[in-house]
Design a protein around this motif. Sequence first.
Motif, short mmCIF file in Angstrom:
data_model
loop_
_atom_site.label_atom_id
_atom_site.label_comp_id
_atom_site.label_asym_id
_atom_site.label_seq_id
_atom_site.Cartn_x
_atom_site.Cartn_y
_atom_site.Cartn_z
N MET A 1 2.05 3.42 -2.56
CA MET A 1 0.86 3.12 -1.77
C MET A 1 -0.15 4.27 -1.80
SD MET A 1 0.53 0.16 -0.62
CE MET A 1 -0.81 0.56 0.49
N ASN B 1 -2.76 3.65 -4.27
CA ASN B 1 -3.48 2.42 -3.90
C ASN B 1 -4.36 2.56 -2.66
OD1 ASN B 1 -2.87 0.07 -5.72
ND2 ASN B 1 -0.84 0.96 -5.45
N TYR C 1 12.92 -5.16 1.73
CA TYR C 1 12.03 -4.12 2.24
C TYR C 1 12.66 -3.44 3.46
CZ TYR C 1 8.28 -1.71 4.63
OH TYR C 1 7.55 -0.74 5.28
N ASN D 1 -7.38 -5.80 -4.58
CA ASN D 1 -6.25 -4.93 -4.91
C ASN D 1 -4.93 -5.36 -4.28
OD1 ASN D 1 -4.66 -2.80 -5.72
ND2 ASN D 1 -5.52 -1.32 -4.29
N CYS D 2 -4.91 -5.43 -2.97
CA CYS D 2 -3.64 -5.58 -2.25
C CYS D 2 -2.85 -6.81 -2.66
CB CYS D 2 -3.91 -5.62 -0.75
SG CYS D 2 -5.22 -4.51 -0.20
N CYS E 1 0.28 -7.01 -5.22
CA CYS E 1 1.68 -6.75 -4.87
C CYS E 1 2.10 -7.50 -3.60
CB CYS E 1 1.91 -5.26 -4.68
SG CYS E 1 1.57 -4.32 -6.18
N HIS E 2 1.22 -7.52 -2.61
CA HIS E 2 1.62 -8.13 -1.33
C HIS E 2 1.41 -9.64 -1.33
CE1 HIS E 2 2.52 -4.34 0.69
NE2 HIS E 2 1.48 -3.84 0.05
N TYR F 1 -0.63 0.26 13.93
CA TYR F 1 0.42 0.68 12.98
C TYR F 1 -0.11 0.63 11.54
CZ TYR F 1 4.58 0.56 10.07
OH TYR F 1 5.50 0.82 9.08
N TYR G 1 -0.43 7.15 4.04
CA TYR G 1 -0.30 7.00 2.58
C TYR G 1 -1.46 7.70 1.89
CZ TYR G 1 3.18 3.12 2.86
OH TYR G 1 4.29 2.34 3.06
N SER H 1 4.96 7.48 -2.03
CA SER H 1 4.94 6.02 -2.07
C SER H 1 3.94 5.55 -3.10
CB SER H 1 4.56 5.47 -0.69
OG SER H 1 4.38 4.08 -0.79
N GLN I 1 13.75 0.49 3.90
CA GLN I 1 13.25 1.40 4.94
C GLN I 1 14.40 2.06 5.68
OE1 GLN I 1 9.96 2.22 4.81
NE2 GLN I 1 10.15 0.79 3.09
N ARG J 1 5.92 9.82 5.07
CA ARG J 1 6.08 8.65 4.18
C ARG J 1 5.60 9.01 2.78
NH1 ARG J 1 5.28 2.50 6.52
NH2 ARG J 1 6.75 1.74 4.98
C1 HEC Z 1 1.16 -1.76 -6.86
C2 HEC Z 1 1.66 -2.56 -5.74
C3 HEC Z 1 0.95 -2.42 -4.41
C4 HEC Z 1 -0.40 -2.55 -4.15
C5 HEC Z 1 -1.53 -2.85 -5.11
C6 HEC Z 1 -0.52 -2.42 -2.71
N1 HEC Z 1 0.70 -2.21 -2.13
FE1 HEC Z 1 1.07 -1.88 -0.17
N2 HEC Z 1 3.05 -1.52 -0.59
C7 HEC Z 1 3.62 -1.61 -1.83
C8 HEC Z 1 5.01 -1.21 -1.74
C9 HEC Z 1 6.01 -1.17 -2.88
C10 HEC Z 1 5.23 -0.85 -0.37
C11 HEC Z 1 6.49 -0.23 0.26
C12 HEC Z 1 6.31 1.26 0.02
C13 HEC Z 1 7.09 2.19 0.87
O1 HEC Z 1 8.27 1.97 1.11
O2 HEC Z 1 6.47 3.18 1.33
C14 HEC Z 1 3.97 -1.06 0.31
C15 HEC Z 1 3.79 -0.82 1.67
C16 HEC Z 1 2.63 -1.14 2.36
C17 HEC Z 1 2.48 -1.03 3.79
C18 HEC Z 1 3.54 -0.57 4.77
C19 HEC Z 1 4.23 -1.78 5.36
C20 HEC Z 1 5.02 -1.44 6.58
O3 HEC Z 1 5.54 -2.37 7.22
O4 HEC Z 1 5.13 -0.27 6.94
C21 HEC Z 1 1.20 -1.43 4.09
C22 HEC Z 1 0.57 -1.47 5.45
C23 HEC Z 1 0.57 -1.78 2.83
N3 HEC Z 1 1.45 -1.59 1.79
C24 HEC Z 1 -0.73 -2.24 2.73
C25 HEC Z 1 -1.41 -2.41 1.52
C26 HEC Z 1 -2.82 -2.65 1.42
C27 HEC Z 1 -3.75 -2.84 2.61
C28 HEC Z 1 -3.13 -2.68 0.09
C29 HEC Z 1 -4.47 -2.82 -0.56
C30 HEC Z 1 -5.45 -1.80 -0.19
C31 HEC Z 1 -1.87 -2.48 -0.64
N4 HEC Z 1 -0.85 -2.30 0.27
C32 HEC Z 1 -1.74 -2.47 -2.03
C33 HEC Z 1 3.00 -2.02 -2.99
C34 HEC Z 1 1.63 -2.20 -3.14
#
Ligand code: HEC
Length: 221
Positions: A198, A201, A90, A153-154, A157-158, A178, A186, A196, A94, A193
């Motif tokens: 995101m 999502n 990751y 949801n989150c 992936c996370h 942040y 997003y 994405s 970035q 950004r």
């Molecule tokens: C389908 C997969 C997926 C889902 C579901 C998802 N994410 Fe993500 N998320 C990612 C990916 C891939 C990235 C990196 C994207 C980028 O480079 O912009 C990311 C990036 C992020 C970041 C930025 C991290 C940073 O250090 O800047 C945040 C905050 C985040 N997600 C929060 C969430 C939250 C809260 C949810 C639920 C509401 C969520 N994500 C749901 C795949 C997902």
Amino acid sequence: MVKRIPVVLAMALAALLAWQPAAAQSARARATAKVDLDARFKEVQTNPKLADDLYKVGRKVAAVCANCHGDGGNSTKPSIPNLAGQNPAYLLEQLRQFADGRRRNEFMEGMIRAMDADEKIGMVLFYAAQEVIHKPATNAGIAAKGQDIFNKNCFRCHGNVGRGNEQIARIAGQQHDYLRLTLKRYRDGADVRANSIMTPNTKHMTDADIEAVVAYVSSMP
Ligand code: HEC
Ligand code: HEC
């Protein structure tokens, strides 16, 4: 915040030059040398001695970043992200996004231009190995609402504990301002950004949903 950056910029650049006297004449050449970060990272993963050397390089680089990202990558500024415990792939992605304009932040773009491939890889190795300092939730009620959103949801992936994986960001324990800013960017399709995964999502999240998820995620250990 934006107004204060030039002072910090000057400090950081001064530190950057002091840290490597030879940097001045070679920085441009090194920064423009095309080294594939993924290939170099793979090489490092199979070579413990090289990994150890680059970790030390990374620790020196991190001294410059500490002005903003904190000692060992635990930021003390709510609007500046932690780098501690972040996943290597990751972080490398970035760096690439800042370099090719997919992600915009003038200061970070300048920082990254001044780093060569081994400094980038070393920095990533160093931060990935640092522990995130846990900050408990200040409002348990809001955090519980955020946990529901996270678990719907989150987590897909996370991960259940918010630590991501080889490709996906760790979000557990991330700084709250942040997180809020990033999630709104997003959702609103901000071009700092753009494009994405995101965006779909976060598209249906209200400001209150974002507040809740931020309260929960920032308190995850
Ligand atoms: C389908 C997969 C997926 C889902 C579901 C998802 N994410 Fe993500 N998320 C990612 C990916 C891939 C990235 C990196 C994207 C980028 O480079 O912009 C990311 C990036 C992020 C970041 C930025 C991290 C940073 O250090 O800047 C945040 C905050 C985040 N997600 C929060 C969430 C939250 C809260 C949810 C639920 C509401 C969520 N994500 C749901 C795949 C997902
Ligand atoms: C003047 C303060 C400042 C300094 C010094 C600084 N950064 Fe940053 N950095 C930021 C800010 C602010 C962001 C968030 C940018 C955004 O998304 O708007 C950031 C974001 C990042 C990100 C993306 C993190 C994520 O979760 O997506 C990485 C990686 C990063 N910085 C690495 C570094 C490295 C490596 C150094 C030292 C060589 C450094 N930074 C020095 C302010 C700084």
